[in-house]
Motif scaffolding. Structure first.
Motif, PDB file in Angstrom:
ATOM      1  N   ALA A  30       0.838  -1.207   0.000  1.00  0.00           N
ATOM      2  CA  ALA A  30       0.000   0.000   0.000  1.00  0.00           C
ATOM      3  C   ALA A  30       0.869   1.250   0.000  1.00  0.00           C
ATOM      4  O   ALA A  30       0.532   2.250  -0.642  1.00  0.00           O
ATOM      5  N   ARG A  31       1.994   1.216   0.695  1.00  0.00           N
ATOM      6  CA  ARG A  31       2.894   2.372   0.691  1.00  0.00           C
ATOM      7  C   ARG A  31       3.523   2.570  -0.683  1.00  0.00           C
ATOM      8  O   ARG A  31       3.742   3.695  -1.122  1.00  0.00           O
ATOM      9  N   LEU A  32       3.769   1.471  -1.398  1.00  0.00           N
ATOM     10  CA  LEU A  32       4.244   1.586  -2.775  1.00  0.00           C
ATOM     11  C   LEU A  32       3.151   2.162  -3.677  1.00  0.00           C
ATOM     12  O   LEU A  32       3.443   2.946  -4.586  1.00  0.00           O
ATOM     13  N   ARG A  33       1.887   1.797  -3.423  1.00  0.00           N
ATOM     14  CA  ARG A  33       0.777   2.394  -4.200  1.00  0.00           C
ATOM     15  C   ARG A  33       0.689   3.887  -3.940  1.00  0.00           C
ATOM     16  O   ARG A  33       0.416   4.666  -4.850  1.00  0.00           O
ATOM     17  N   LEU A  34       0.937   4.310  -2.703  1.00  0.00           N
ATOM     18  CA  LEU A  34       0.947   5.737  -2.394  1.00  0.00           C
ATOM     19  C   LEU A  34       2.082   6.422  -3.151  1.00  0.00           C
ATOM     20  O   LEU A  34       1.895   7.514  -3.702  1.00  0.00           O
ATOM     21  N   LEU A  35       3.244   5.792  -3.203  1.00  0.00           N
ATOM     22  CA  LEU A  35       4.373   6.342  -3.948  1.00  0.00           C
ATOM     23  C   LEU A  35       3.977   6.593  -5.410  1.00  0.00           C
ATOM     24  O   LEU A  35       4.207   7.670  -5.954  1.00  0.00           O
ATOM     25  N   GLU A  36       3.342   5.612  -6.013  1.00  0.00           N
ATOM     26  CA  GLU A  36       2.915   5.753  -7.406  1.00  0.00           C
ATOM     27  C   GLU A  36       1.818   6.812  -7.555  1.00  0.00           C
ATOM     28  O   GLU A  36       1.802   7.563  -8.534  1.00  0.00           O
ATOM     29  N   ALA A  37       0.911   6.885  -6.597  1.00  0.00           N
ATOM     30  CA  ALA A  37      -0.167   7.892  -6.648  1.00  0.00           C
ATOM     31  C   ALA A  37       0.413   9.302  -6.570  1.00  0.00           C
ATOM     32  O   ALA A  37      -0.057  10.221  -7.246  1.00  0.00           O
ATOM     33  N   ALA A  45      10.609   3.547   3.972  1.00  0.00           N
ATOM     34  CA  ALA A  45       9.705   3.058   5.024  1.00  0.00           C
ATOM     35  C   ALA A  45       8.419   3.883   5.043  1.00  0.00           C
ATOM     36  O   ALA A  45       7.606   3.757   4.136  1.00  0.00           O
ATOM     37  N   TYR A  46       8.243   4.740   6.045  1.00  0.00           N
ATOM     38  CA  TYR A  46       7.012   5.526   6.185  1.00  0.00           C
ATOM     39  C   TYR A  46       7.218   6.999   5.831  1.00  0.00           C
ATOM     40  O   TYR A  46       6.376   7.823   6.119  1.00  0.00           O
ATOM     41  N   GLU A  47       8.357   7.326   5.244  1.00  0.00           N
ATOM     42  CA  GLU A  47       8.670   8.714   4.890  1.00  0.00           C
ATOM     43  C   GLU A  47       8.813   8.851   3.383  1.00  0.00           C
ATOM     44  O   GLU A  47       9.370   7.971   2.722  1.00  0.00           O
ATOM     45  N   TYR A  48       8.323   9.965   2.882  1.00  0.00           N
ATOM     46  CA  TYR A  48       8.415  10.273   1.459  1.00  0.00           C
ATOM     47  C   TYR A  48       9.035  11.659   1.306  1.00  0.00           C
ATOM     48  O   TYR A  48       8.500  12.633   1.852  1.00  0.00           O
ATOM     49  N   GLY A  71      10.916  20.770  -9.963  1.00  0.00           N
ATOM     50  CA  GLY A  71      12.355  20.870  -9.930  1.00  0.00           C
ATOM     51  C   GLY A  71      13.004  21.190  -8.599  1.00  0.00           C
ATOM     52  O   GLY A  71      14.209  21.440  -8.549  1.00  0.00           O
ATOM     53  N   ARG A  72      12.234  21.188  -7.506  1.00  0.00           N
ATOM     54  CA  ARG A  72      12.867  21.438  -6.202  1.00  0.00           C
ATOM     55  C   ARG A  72      12.196  20.607  -5.122  1.00  0.00           C
ATOM     56  O   ARG A  72      11.030  20.233  -5.236  1.00  0.00           O
ATOM     57  N   ILE A  73      12.939  20.329  -4.058  1.00  0.00           N
ATOM     58  CA  ILE A  73      12.395  19.598  -2.913  1.00  0.00           C
ATOM     59  C   ILE A  73      11.458  20.541  -2.166  1.00  0.00           C
ATOM     60  O   ILE A  73      11.825  21.670  -1.844  1.00  0.00           O
ATOM     61  N   VAL A  74      10.232  20.072  -1.889  1.00  0.00           N
ATOM     62  CA  VAL A  74       9.236  20.936  -1.257  1.00  0.00           C
ATOM     63  C   VAL A  74       8.762  20.432   0.099  1.00  0.00           C
ATOM     64  O   VAL A  74       8.066  21.152   0.819  1.00  0.00           O
ATOM     65  N   GLY A  75       9.102  19.203   0.461  1.00  0.00           N
ATOM     66  CA  GLY A  75       8.656  18.736   1.764  1.00  0.00           C
ATOM     67  C   GLY A  75       8.915  17.263   1.994  1.00  0.00           C
ATOM     68  O   GLY A  75       9.447  16.561   1.140  1.00  0.00           O
ATOM     69  N   GLU A 101       1.771   7.764   9.328  1.00  0.00           N
ATOM     70  CA  GLU A 101       1.642   7.011  10.578  1.00  0.00           C
ATOM     71  C   GLU A 101       0.327   6.224  10.537  1.00  0.00           C
ATOM     72  O   GLU A 101      -0.694   6.672  11.060  1.00  0.00           O
ATOM     73  N   PRO A 102       0.342   5.047   9.907  1.00  0.00           N
ATOM     74  CA  PRO A 102      -0.895   4.301   9.690  1.00  0.00           C
ATOM     75  C   PRO A 102      -1.643   3.908  10.955  1.00  0.00           C
ATOM     76  O   PRO A 102      -2.865   3.901  10.976  1.00  0.00           O
ATOM     77  N   ARG A 103      -0.941   3.616  12.028  1.00  0.00           N
ATOM     78  CA  ARG A 103      -1.629   3.209  13.261  1.00  0.00           C
ATOM     79  C   ARG A 103      -2.396   4.359  13.896  1.00  0.00           C
ATOM     80  O   ARG A 103      -3.327   4.138  14.664  1.00  0.00           O
ATOM     81  N   ARG A 104      -2.008   5.591  13.577  1.00  0.00           N
ATOM     82  CA  ARG A 104      -2.722   6.776  14.072  1.00  0.00           C
ATOM     83  C   ARG A 104      -3.696   7.310  13.023  1.00  0.00           C
ATOM     84  O   ARG A 104      -4.361   8.318  13.257  1.00  0.00           O
ATOM     85  N   LEU A 105      -3.745   6.648  11.859  1.00  0.00           N
ATOM     86  CA  LEU A 105      -4.562   7.095  10.728  1.00  0.00           C
ATOM     87  C   LEU A 105      -4.259   8.549  10.377  1.00  0.00           C
ATOM     88  O   LEU A 105      -5.145   9.346  10.125  1.00  0.00           O
TER      89      LEU A 105
END
Length: 90
Positions: free
Chosen positions: A10-17, A29-32, A38-42, A47-51
Motif C-alpha cells: 500500500a505504501r508503494l501504491r501511495l508512492l505511485e499515486a 519506510a514511512y517517509e516520502y 524541480g525542487r524539494i518541497v517537503g 503514521e498508519p496506526r494513528r490514521l
C-alpha cells in the motif's frame, strides 16, 4: 481500524499515486521526500496506526501541494487525515 498503509504494498501504491500527480517522490519506510517543479518541497511522514500523515513543507511551497498529497492518500486510504506543518514556523 487498521490502515492498509501498514503494508509495504500500500505504501508503494501511495508512492505511485504521488508520482502520477506530478510529484517527485522517494520513499523510505514511512517517509516520502517530495519534490515539485524541480525542487524539494517537503517530507511526508505516514503514521498508519494513528490514521494520520504529516506534511512538513518548505518555505514557498506551491499552494496546490496539500491537495495533491490529500488526493494521493485518499486513493490508498481515505481514512487517513493529513496535517500540515510548515518547517519555517518551527
Amino acid at each position: 481500524m487498521v490502515s492498509p498503509l501498514e503494508l509495504p504494498g500500500a505504501r508503494l501504491r501511495l508512492l505511485e499515486a504521488l508520482r502520477r500527480r506530478g510529484l517527485y517522490a522517494h520513499m523510505h519506510a514511512y517517509e516520502y521526500i517530495l519534490g515539485y517543479r524541480g525542487r524539494i518541497v517537503g517530507v511526508l511522514l505516514v503514521e498508519p496506526r494513528r490514521l494520520s500523515a504529516t506534511l512538513y513543507s518548505a518555505d514557498k511551497t506551491p499552494e496546490e501541494l496539500p491537495a495533491l498529497v490529500r488526493e494521493a492518500l485518499a486513493e490508498v486510504d481515505p481514512s487517513v487525515r493529513l496535517e500540515l506543518k510548515p518547517t519555517w514556523e518551527a
